[in-house]
Design an enzyme around this catalytic site. Structure first.
Site, mmCIF file in Angstrom:
data_model
loop_
_atom_site.group_PDB
_atom_site.id
_atom_site.type_symbol
_atom_site.label_atom_id
_atom_site.label_comp_id
_atom_site.label_asym_id
_atom_site.label_seq_id
_atom_site.Cartn_x
_atom_site.Cartn_y
_atom_site.Cartn_z
ATOM 1 N N HIS B 128 0.870 -1.178 0.000
ATOM 2 C CA HIS B 128 0.000 0.000 0.000
ATOM 3 C C HIS B 128 0.909 1.230 0.000
ATOM 4 O O HIS B 128 2.020 1.165 0.530
ATOM 5 C CB HIS B 128 -0.827 -0.069 1.297
ATOM 6 C CG HIS B 128 -1.906 0.950 1.422
ATOM 7 N ND1 HIS B 128 -1.671 2.260 1.770
ATOM 8 C CD2 HIS B 128 -3.257 0.838 1.276
ATOM 9 C CE1 HIS B 128 -2.825 2.911 1.838
ATOM 10 N NE2 HIS B 128 -3.807 2.074 1.535
ATOM 11 N N GLN B 208 -4.462 -5.269 7.273
ATOM 12 C CA GLN B 208 -5.439 -6.201 6.707
ATOM 13 C C GLN B 208 -5.459 -7.560 7.410
ATOM 14 O O GLN B 208 -6.357 -8.354 7.181
ATOM 15 C CB GLN B 208 -5.148 -6.413 5.212
ATOM 16 C CG GLN B 208 -5.271 -5.162 4.371
ATOM 17 C CD GLN B 208 -6.690 -4.628 4.296
ATOM 18 O OE1 GLN B 208 -7.661 -5.379 4.371
ATOM 19 N NE2 GLN B 208 -6.823 -3.316 4.159
ATOM 20 N N LYS B 231 -10.141 -1.178 11.017
ATOM 21 C CA LYS B 231 -10.266 -2.310 10.093
ATOM 22 C C LYS B 231 -10.550 -3.610 10.845
ATOM 23 O O LYS B 231 -10.742 -4.655 10.241
ATOM 24 C CB LYS B 231 -8.995 -2.443 9.250
ATOM 25 C CG LYS B 231 -8.795 -1.258 8.301
ATOM 26 C CD LYS B 231 -7.751 -1.551 7.271
ATOM 27 C CE LYS B 231 -7.194 -0.318 6.604
ATOM 28 N NZ LYS B 231 -8.044 0.240 5.552
#
Lengths: 142, 411
Positions: B128, B208, B231
């Site tokens: 990312h 993630q 998240k």
């Protein structure tokens, strides 16, 4: 195409009033996108590219001393359809009329979300760029 | 088409904890598949926010009064819960930050002070932008060099190439545990061991992985692990940086201010010990305290159960999506999280995403803040449906039906 911008955008609003659901509306936008005359390849260059995180837009403007002609393209068909509407509203108009144009019709036909900066699809920047071109042509004239 | 789940948890009971999942979007029941961007929040977490403000709101670590003490206790309890959740050795190895990006920037700045010209930093193709740009900035600031681990067409990092990049000049290796764009689960333990052979520090972007996997930082032996609360069913604006004690002691503080000092005079300031050295200013108290509720809630479900259920969704969804004509899945690593990144032959991701939204289906489209990865795959972007623990096979069916409805419109 000699009507005023206001007359043209009123026509667009009327045209979209006929659609009963979102599918009809988007079918229409998609077909407008497919019909959009392609920008001349020589203008599809980095300098004319308006970057968006989602889709890319190329915009070119010509000025004959009286009126401005816009041509544009995008890699996304829905973006192209909305570009077609913008060109229908603003092309073949004087720089002054473009600078002064009220584009609230986009809201009225329920496509406002496409002009949200969070969409990052290049459309907001494209409209800004169309007005900048008009301003530049206007100052050239003066 | 749908099979009944064999997972041990009750999906309807889980979904009932998320009122937002009941709402309509564009006249249809919301199908939320943008969990990679952020997850929704269970009532336990939102209740904790209200409860904090209604019962113990006050600043932490300073007041002698009752409320401040209660708030401080609750605040520090989250640190302990997070420590236990990732199996860190000490709670002071858990630093609260604004999120994953802030955690990575903290390391990039503080570790960066130890970096010399000619040193090398390794990242991967899967990163990312938040795990690329801070390292580029560090390299520019210190005259270091950035190297990139390549990947194959499935989105699997090339281990031989990684080994070849490692050398005595390598000071740091940074990569994600799970790719946000492709879902690849990277072999963190193996890669960390390789990096340690050349004494390089390892920084993991865990944004993630935390919602999907049981993360054990001691087993992985990583030096730093960056986490975002939002998240993993927690509040926005809060995250954490795990760092091994020896590293956190060695690094200079990132930001100066209140909370992070021991004594201040105009001539010299001495810094507080861990973890406060890295926590300048009044923290996001509400966020930290409410995050504990999310962590408890995840642990009640059990991370292993969550992983198993989501793997079922992955298997089911992969097969279902491949039935769509012209659909290509990007990211086909054998070890993968429940995330579908795909394109439809000849169509633009923006058009698909726009029309799916009309059907109440929330997916992400674009480059997912991974432009170098998109360039590697030679696509301008993808459509990404990223699963959370409340998604169902029925929702995957809805996605597939939605695609089959909108694709003909665009052809």
């Amino acid at each position: 195409m000699s009507e005023s911008i206001a007359e043209r955008t009123d026509d667009i609003v009327d045209e979209f009033d006929m659609f009963e659901d979102w599918m009809d509306k988007y079918d229409h936008i998609i077909s407008l996108g497919k019909e959009l005359p392609l920008i001349d390849e020589q203008y599809k260059v980095e300098d004319n590219l308006i970057k968006g995180c989602q889709s890319r837009v190329w915009l070119h403007a010509d000025y004959d001393g009286e009126k401005v002609q816009f041509t544009a393209d995008s890699d996304a068909i829905i973006t192209k359809g909305i570009i077609a509407l913008m060109i229908r509203a603003l092309s073949d108009q004087t720089p002054q009329a473009i600078v002064d144009a009220d584009l609230s019709f986009v809201d009225q036909i329920g496509l406002k979300e496409h002009l949200s900066p969070t969409r990052a699809n290049g459309l907001v920047s494209m409209i800004k760029q169309m007005k900048f071109y008009a301003l530049a042509f206007q100052s050239k004239q003066a | 088409m749908s099979n009944t789940s064999t997972s041990p948890f009750d999906i309807e009971a889980i979904r009932s904890q998320f009122p937002v999942l009941e709402r309509e979007v564009n006249g249809r029941k919301l199908v939320y598949m943008d969990n990679g961007a952020t997850t929704h929040k269970p009532k336990a977490m939102t209740n904790a926010i209200t409860s904090y403000y209604e019962t113990i709101n006050s600043n932490v670590h300073r007041g002698v009064h009752h409320l401040s003490q209660r708030a401080t206790d609750a605040f520090e309890l989250t640190r302990e819960k997070l420590r236990a959740h990732i199996n860190a050795e000490h709670s002071y190895e858990v630093i609260f930050t604004k999120g994953t990006t802030d955690s990575i920037n903290t390391v990039a700045w503080s570790f960066g002070e130890l970096v010399k010209p000619g040193d090398e930093i390794i990242i991967s193709t899967l990163e990312h932008h938040s795990n690329i740009v801070p390292w580029q900035m560090l390299c520019e600031r210190k005259g270091a060099t950035l190297k990139v681990i390549p990947m194959d067409d499935h989105g699997v990092l090339d281990m031989e190439a990684f080994k070849a990049l490692l050398n005595e000049k390598t000071v740091l290796v940074a990569f994600n545990h799970i790719s946000n764009a492709l879902g690849t689960i990277n072999p963190v333990k193996e890669m960390t061991a390789l990096a340690h052979e050349v004494d390089a520090a390892v920084v993991i972007d865990g944004a993630q992985s935390m919602p999907h996997l049981n993360v054990d930082v001691r087993d992985l032996d990583v030096d730093f692990y960056a986490i975002s609360a939002h998240k993993m069913y927690g509040p926005t604006g809060i995250g954490a940086l795990y760092g091994k004690e020896e590293w956190l002691n060695k690094l200079p503080p990132y930001q100066g201010g209140g909370e992070m000092i021991d004594t201040v005079t105009f001539e010299k300031t001495t810094y507080a010990g861990l973890p406060h050295k890295f926590e300048a200013g009044t923290p996001h108290i509400e966020g930290v305290i409410a995050w504990a509720a999310s962590i408890d809630w995840l642990n009640e479900l059990g991370m292993e159960n969550i992983s198993a259920y989501e793997q079922e969704l992955l298997e089911y969804g992969t097969e279902a999506l491949l039935s769509v004509e012209g659909l290509k899945i990007h990211g086909t690593a054998p070890n993968k999280s429940a995330l579908f990144s795909f394109n439809i032959d000849g169509l633009h991701h923006y058009d698909i995403g726009t029309l799916l939204d009309q059907l109440g289906i929330a997916v992400r489209t674009g480059h997912h803040c991974t432009q170098p990865l998109m360039n590697r795959m030679e696509v301008p972007g993808t459509i990404r449906a990223s699963m959370g623990l409340y998604n169902t096979k029925e929702e995957i069916d809805t996605l597939v039906a939605g695609l089959n409805r909108v694709i003909p419109m665009l052809k």
